[in-house]
Design a protein around this motif. Structure first.
Motif, PDB file in Angstrom:
ATOM      1  N   GLY A 118       0.817  -1.215   0.000  1.00  0.00           N
ATOM      2  CA  GLY A 118       0.000   0.000   0.000  1.00  0.00           C
ATOM      3  C   GLY A 118       0.847   1.259   0.000  1.00  0.00           C
ATOM      4  O   GLY A 118       0.604   2.189  -0.778  1.00  0.00           O
ATOM      5  N   LEU A 119       1.872   1.289   0.852  1.00  0.00           N
ATOM      6  CA  LEU A 119       2.756   2.454   0.903  1.00  0.00           C
ATOM      7  C   LEU A 119       3.522   2.618  -0.410  1.00  0.00           C
ATOM      8  O   LEU A 119       3.713   3.739  -0.894  1.00  0.00           O
ATOM      9  CB  LEU A 119       3.743   2.316   2.061  1.00  0.00           C
ATOM     10  N   GLY A 120       3.959   1.503  -0.982  1.00  0.00           N
ATOM     11  CA  GLY A 120       4.664   1.559  -2.262  1.00  0.00           C
ATOM     12  C   GLY A 120       3.804   2.153  -3.361  1.00  0.00           C
ATOM     13  O   GLY A 120       4.285   2.941  -4.189  1.00  0.00           O
ATOM     14  N   ILE A 121       2.516   1.792  -3.376  1.00  0.00           N
ATOM     15  CA  ILE A 121       1.586   2.334  -4.371  1.00  0.00           C
ATOM     16  C   ILE A 121       1.391   3.839  -4.155  1.00  0.00           C
ATOM     17  O   ILE A 121       1.339   4.617  -5.109  1.00  0.00           O
ATOM     18  CB  ILE A 121       0.238   1.588  -4.314  1.00  0.00           C
ATOM     19  N   VAL A 122       1.294   4.246  -2.877  1.00  0.00           N
ATOM     20  CA  VAL A 122       1.182   5.679  -2.567  1.00  0.00           C
ATOM     21  C   VAL A 122       2.404   6.436  -3.082  1.00  0.00           C
ATOM     22  O   VAL A 122       2.287   7.491  -3.712  1.00  0.00           O
ATOM     23  CB  VAL A 122       1.027   5.903  -1.046  1.00  0.00           C
ATOM     24  N   TYR A 123       3.597   5.874  -2.838  1.00  0.00           N
ATOM     25  CA  TYR A 123       4.828   6.516  -3.280  1.00  0.00           C
ATOM     26  C   TYR A 123       4.932   6.544  -4.806  1.00  0.00           C
ATOM     27  O   TYR A 123       5.504   7.471  -5.383  1.00  0.00           O
ATOM     28  CB  TYR A 123       6.049   5.801  -2.692  1.00  0.00           C
TER      29      TYR A 123
END
Length: 285
Positions: A118-123
């Motif tokens: 999820g964080l990777g997609i946000v970044y």
């Protein structure tokens, strides 16, 4: 074209933040894993005072965002605003979700995977979920600490505190979650590992040199090559960078030199200045 790109970025941020919020309610909160960050703080306060994690994250993120906006200016964009408050909003909407995993081992593994994804997609959408990442940016602005060290200090305080609230065993599982999530972030962003060898072939040689030296503060090597199809001489630029630097370089190259031919290669071990040695001659750590 720019509007389409912005829409895609906001889609990534909302999708990623949704995954972060849902994974928190399914894995981290039921297993009592305070895996750093504002989510870890909310888990601790929920355990001790029974305060809603969504309320805690929202309340903590408001002053952090305002301070960041005032001190960092344009670095705290609307994308940061969306990512920062979409996570607690998702946690609030899914707080009564009937699916939960209480086993700390399973939660640390799968929670770490989904949290990192999820964080990777946000970044990937050039966004942020605020929290300790925002605190780390502010600390970096006013201290000599790097973003990584600042993030480590803030997350470390949360994890160490969890020893006194929960137990050493759950704290170790929380550390496992942090490690797994960091690897998941790497996979989503570049699908590779920590240190990168970057090969670049482009007609805009001087521009790329400036980007690497000024934006990344890294050295580079130029190699004369001959195109197999065109038989024309070209310069290939070699650069070694850390994971976060490679991600930043990728974003800049896509924007500034979209036609450049770029290869990112895993580098298992790097010896030399800037890696095994101090980055600058005479540097005092």
């Amino acid at each position: 074209m720019k509007t389409k790109s912005q829409i895609i970025n906001y889609f990534y941020i909302i999708l990623g933040a949704t995954i972060v919020g849902v994974s928190y309610n399914i894995f981290l909160l039921p297993a009592r894993l305070a895996a750093g960050g504002i989510s870890g703080v909310s888990t601790l306060l929920f355990e001790v005072y029974d305060i809603s994690p969504a309320l805690t994250q929202f309340a903590v993120n408001v002053p952090i965002f305002l301070i960041g906006w005032l001190t960092m200016g344009k670095d705290f964009s609307w994308k940061t605003l969306v990512g920062t408050f979409w996570v607690p909003f998702t946690i609030y909407l899914t707080q009564n979700i009937p699916v939960e995993v209480t086993n700390p081992l399973l939660s640390s593994i799968y929670g770490g995977v989904f949290l990192g994804a999820g964080l990777g997609i946000v970044y990937k959408g050039n966004g942020s979920t605020g929290g300790t990442a925002a605190i780390a940016q502010i600390m970096k602005r006013f201290t000599n600490l790097s973003s990584g060290y600042a993030q480590l200090i803030v997350d470390g305080i949360v994890v160490i505190t969890s020893i006194f609230v929960f137990s050493l065993e759950l704290t170790l599982f929380a550390l496992m979650t942090i490690f797994i999530s960091s690897k998941a972030i790497d996979f989503v962003q570049l699908r590779t590992s920590a240190t990168k060898l970057i090969l670049i072939i482009s007609e805009e040689e001087e521009k790329i040199q400036r980007i690497i030296r000024d934006e990344l503060d890294r050295g580079l090597t130029k190699v004369q090559t001959v195109g197999g199809f065109s038989n024309q001489e070209k310069t290939m630029i070699l650069c070694v960078a850390e994971q976060h630097e490679a991600v930043e370089l990728k974003k800049i190259l896509l924007k500034e030199t979209p036609h450049a031919f770029v290869i990112f290669i895993n580098a298992s071990e790097i010896l030399g200045r800037g890696f095994s040695l101090d980055k600058y001659y005479g540097q005092k750590l």
